[in-house]
Design a protein around this motif. Structure first.
Motif, short mmCIF file in Angstrom:
data_model
loop_
_atom_site.label_atom_id
_atom_site.label_comp_id
_atom_site.label_asym_id
_atom_site.label_seq_id
_atom_site.Cartn_x
_atom_site.Cartn_y
_atom_site.Cartn_z
N GLU A 46 0.79 -1.70 -0.24
CA GLU A 46 0.25 -0.42 0.01
C GLU A 46 0.80 1.74 -0.16
O GLU A 46 0.63 2.15 -1.05
CB GLU A 46 -0.80 0.10 1.03
N ILE A 47 1.88 1.07 0.68
CA ILE A 47 2.86 2.24 1.02
C ILE A 47 3.50 2.82 -0.53
O ILE A 47 3.76 3.63 -0.65
CB ILE A 47 4.27 1.89 1.75
N LYS A 48 3.55 1.42 -1.19
CA LYS A 48 4.25 1.83 -2.48
C LYS A 48 3.84 2.05 -3.64
O LYS A 48 3.93 2.89 -4.50
CB LYS A 48 4.84 -0.04 -3.02
N LYS A 49 2.27 1.98 -3.54
CA LYS A 49 0.81 2.78 -4.32
C LYS A 49 0.63 3.81 -3.89
O LYS A 49 0.84 5.05 -5.22
CB LYS A 49 -0.32 1.81 -3.89
N VAL A 50 0.80 4.17 -2.61
CA VAL A 50 0.95 5.40 -2.09
C VAL A 50 1.53 6.50 -3.05
O VAL A 50 1.65 7.48 -2.94
CB VAL A 50 -0.57 5.50 -1.01
N ALA A 51 3.07 6.16 -2.25
CA ALA A 51 4.36 7.14 -2.04
C ALA A 51 4.11 7.40 -4.33
O ALA A 51 5.38 8.01 -4.40
CB ALA A 51 5.38 6.57 -1.68
N ALA A 52 3.92 6.13 -4.79
CA ALA A 52 4.14 6.19 -6.19
C ALA A 52 3.82 7.86 -6.89
O ALA A 52 3.25 8.72 -6.61
CB ALA A 52 3.41 5.45 -7.56
N GLY A 53 5.42 7.87 -7.37
CA GLY A 53 5.13 9.62 -8.15
C GLY A 53 4.46 10.80 -7.42
O GLY A 53 4.94 11.49 -8.23
N ASP A 54 4.74 10.58 -6.37
CA ASP A 54 4.26 11.50 -5.76
C ASP A 54 5.52 11.97 -4.96
O ASP A 54 5.54 11.56 -3.75
CB ASP A 54 3.41 11.88 -4.95
N ALA A 55 6.42 13.23 -5.10
CA ALA A 55 7.80 14.26 -4.13
C ALA A 55 7.04 14.20 -2.99
O ALA A 55 7.69 13.67 -1.87
CB ALA A 55 8.73 14.65 -4.36
N GLN A 56 5.90 14.70 -2.70
CA GLN A 56 5.30 15.68 -1.57
C GLN A 56 5.20 14.51 -0.15
O GLN A 56 5.15 13.77 0.39
CB GLN A 56 4.39 16.07 -1.37
N ARG A 57 3.97 13.40 -0.82
CA ARG A 57 3.89 12.06 0.21
C ARG A 57 5.20 10.90 0.25
O ARG A 57 4.49 10.61 0.82
CB ARG A 57 2.76 11.11 -1.37
N LYS A 58 5.92 11.40 -0.27
CA LYS A 58 7.07 9.99 -0.40
C LYS A 58 8.08 11.01 1.11
O LYS A 58 8.21 9.83 1.33
CB LYS A 58 8.08 9.98 -1.62
N ARG A 59 8.16 12.00 0.65
CA ARG A 59 8.60 12.68 2.24
C ARG A 59 7.71 12.59 3.16
O ARG A 59 8.24 12.15 4.27
CB ARG A 59 8.39 14.14 2.04
N ARG A 60 6.20 12.73 3.13
CA ARG A 60 5.74 12.28 4.07
C ARG A 60 5.73 11.08 4.54
O ARG A 60 5.67 10.74 6.36
CB ARG A 60 4.63 13.20 4.31
N THR A 97 14.18 12.08 -4.04
CA THR A 97 14.04 12.86 -2.46
C THR A 97 15.78 12.49 -1.77
O THR A 97 15.90 11.36 -1.89
CB THR A 97 13.04 12.21 -1.77
N PHE A 98 16.20 13.18 -1.79
CA PHE A 98 17.60 13.68 -1.34
C PHE A 98 17.50 12.94 0.32
O PHE A 98 17.79 11.77 0.69
CB PHE A 98 18.23 14.25 -0.55
N LYS A 99 16.45 13.44 0.45
CA LYS A 99 16.74 13.30 2.55
C LYS A 99 16.09 11.31 2.57
O LYS A 99 16.49 11.46 3.32
CB LYS A 99 14.95 14.10 2.46
N ASN A 100 14.86 11.28 1.99
CA ASN A 100 14.77 9.75 1.94
C ASN A 100 15.99 9.06 1.32
O ASN A 100 15.88 7.80 2.33
CB ASN A 100 13.49 9.60 0.73
N LYS A 101 16.43 9.05 0.40
CA LYS A 101 17.73 8.38 0.29
C LYS A 101 18.87 8.30 1.32
O LYS A 101 19.75 7.38 1.67
CB LYS A 101 18.32 9.05 -0.66
N ALA A 102 19.07 9.53 1.91
CA ALA A 102 19.94 9.27 3.63
C ALA A 102 19.59 8.79 5.10
O ALA A 102 20.27 8.59 5.18
CB ALA A 102 19.74 11.21 3.60
N LEU A 103 18.10 9.03 4.65
CA LEU A 103 17.36 8.29 5.78
C LEU A 103 17.08 6.71 5.04
O LEU A 103 17.52 6.49 6.79
CB LEU A 103 15.96 8.46 5.33
N ILE A 104 17.65 5.93 4.17
CA ILE A 104 17.82 4.57 4.47
C ILE A 104 19.33 4.48 4.66
O ILE A 104 19.44 3.05 4.95
CB ILE A 104 18.00 4.43 2.54
N VAL A 105 20.48 5.04 4.27
CA VAL A 105 21.32 4.91 4.74
C VAL A 105 21.73 4.82 6.10
O VAL A 105 22.67 4.08 6.20
CB VAL A 105 22.63 5.83 3.50
N GLU A 106 21.08 5.60 6.61
CA GLU A 106 21.53 6.16 7.83
C GLU A 106 20.52 4.43 8.74
O GLU A 106 21.26 4.31 9.76
CB GLU A 106 20.16 7.35 8.44
#
Length: 385
Positions: A46-60, A97-106
């Protein structure tokens, strides 16, 4: 009436946004507090579907803490298809999203690469990592600290396999290119055996040339350090691979990069200069000097200066005396005697091709796609002005 329609549209949009928010909250809650693997995987989907193609939703989504539990699931899950879903969802969250990439590494994703999933001998399982690793590697272009040594073994293994898909190979080449943009990574990249694999990739014309161009661009970055120069110049297939990459007329960027790399290799190694002469560098450079892009022509002409008897004394490249002492003078003399014949032959071929294009244009119907094809053919084959 128009105002009423606008109010209705605004009301519908507000309802859609509210429904989206409820879906997001439900998926996040299920991921954090759901019991059992099935419920958590349902939340991931469900997260994959909701986040698809929307940078704002990905950050949220990331702000709601979905990344750490998914990184943990990559190691915990035993089923290949379920792990792939989690990796693909992380890739979706990371994209753009730079922030999300950094969070995955962290969250320790790169550290966990050495655990069960990636230690699997199944290449297909590892290939699903390629797009995510490519995305995370772009952090190397920023000030964010990223350890290249954790990625390199997997990138090299995926790229070097004949069973790897073109898409995965291209993703690995892109990742290696990103990592090579940071000078402190070059030593690790060279130590990983990447130079030989990249040279092979430049021969394979992966993805219609895109992989070759990426491989050559990465090798050019490695040339910025002494370690990289030495590794490329000493590789046993360097000359063959780079001459092959320099040959196609329809890939000017590959020609330019391959010519640059060959110049460095020729400057550093007498043995490689001898090899270049044996494989016909003079005729190849002549062809590129006549038919290549302006930059490729310039570099080809520079190499011709190095390999001809009338080379200018004091040039930083290989001199005639050096070539004589290295034992390849007879080869060069033989090739140089063929230069005039080669030039005449290539000029005639180019003129014949141009005449053929002109004739086809005169007979062709007024169709845009047909004219575009002819224009592309003419521009890539004509003699330089």
């Amino acid at each position: 009436m128009e105002q009423s329609g606008a109010v209705i549209a605004e009301h519908v949009a507000a309802e859609d946004a509210a429904a989206e928010a409820r879906r997001m909250q439900a998926a996040v809650k299920q991921l954090h507090f759901g019991e059992g693997e099935e419920m958590k995987l349902s939340a991931v989907a469900e997260i994959k579907k909701v986040a698809a193609g929307d940078a704002q939703r990905k950050r949220r989504m990331a702000a709601l803490g979905v990344i750490p539990p998914m990184v943990a699931m990559v190691v915990e899950l035993k089923d290949e298809h379920r792990r792939r879903l989690v990796v693909e969802t992380l890739e979706e969250l990371a994209h753009g999203t730079f922030k999300n990439k950094a969070l995955i590494v962290e969250a320790g994703f790169l550290v966990k690469l050495g655990q069960p999933m990636v230690n699997s001998s199944e290449l297909q399982e590892k290939q699903c990592l390629a797009p995510l690793l490519s995305s995370l590697s772009s952090l190397a272009k920023t000030k964010f600290p990223i350890d290249a040594t954790q990625m390199l073994p997997f990138l090299i293994q995926i790229l070097d396999s004949n069973q790897t898909t073109k898409q995965s190979k291209l993703a690995c080449v892109a990742a290696l290119y990103n990592l090579s943009t940071k000078l402190e990574n070059i030593k690790s990249i060279v130590s990983s055996g990447a130079v030989h694999v990249l040279l092979k990739s430049s021969q394979n014309r992966v993805g219609g040339g895109g992989g070759a161009e990426g491989a050559l661009s990465t090798l050019s970055n490695l040339m910025l350090s002494e370690t990289g120069k030495r590794a490329i110049a000493d590789d046993p297939i360097a000359v063959e691979a780079l001459m092959e990459a320099m040959a196609p007329e329809d890939e000017p960027k590959c020609q330019e990069l391959a010519a640059y790399l060959l110049m460095v290799v020729a400057h550093r190694s007498k043995e490689q200069r001898r090899r270049m002469a044996e494989l016909g560098i003079v005729q190849l450079a002549l062809e590129v000097a006549l038919l290549g892009s302006p930059l490729a022509q310039k570099r080809a002409l520079k190499m011709l200066q190095w390999f001809k008897n009338e080379a200018i004394r004091g040039h930083s490249g290989p001199q005639p005396v050096e070539l004589m002492s290295s034992g390849d003078s007879s080869t060069c003399e033989r090739q140089l005697r063929e230069c005039k014949k080669a030039v005449r032959r290539m000029v005639k071929q180019s003129l014949d091709r141009n005449m053929e294009v002109i004739t086809r244009r005169a007979r062709a119907p007024e169709d845009f796609s047909r004219l575009k094809t002819l224009a592309a053919t003419s521009s890539s084959k004509s003699l330089p002005c």
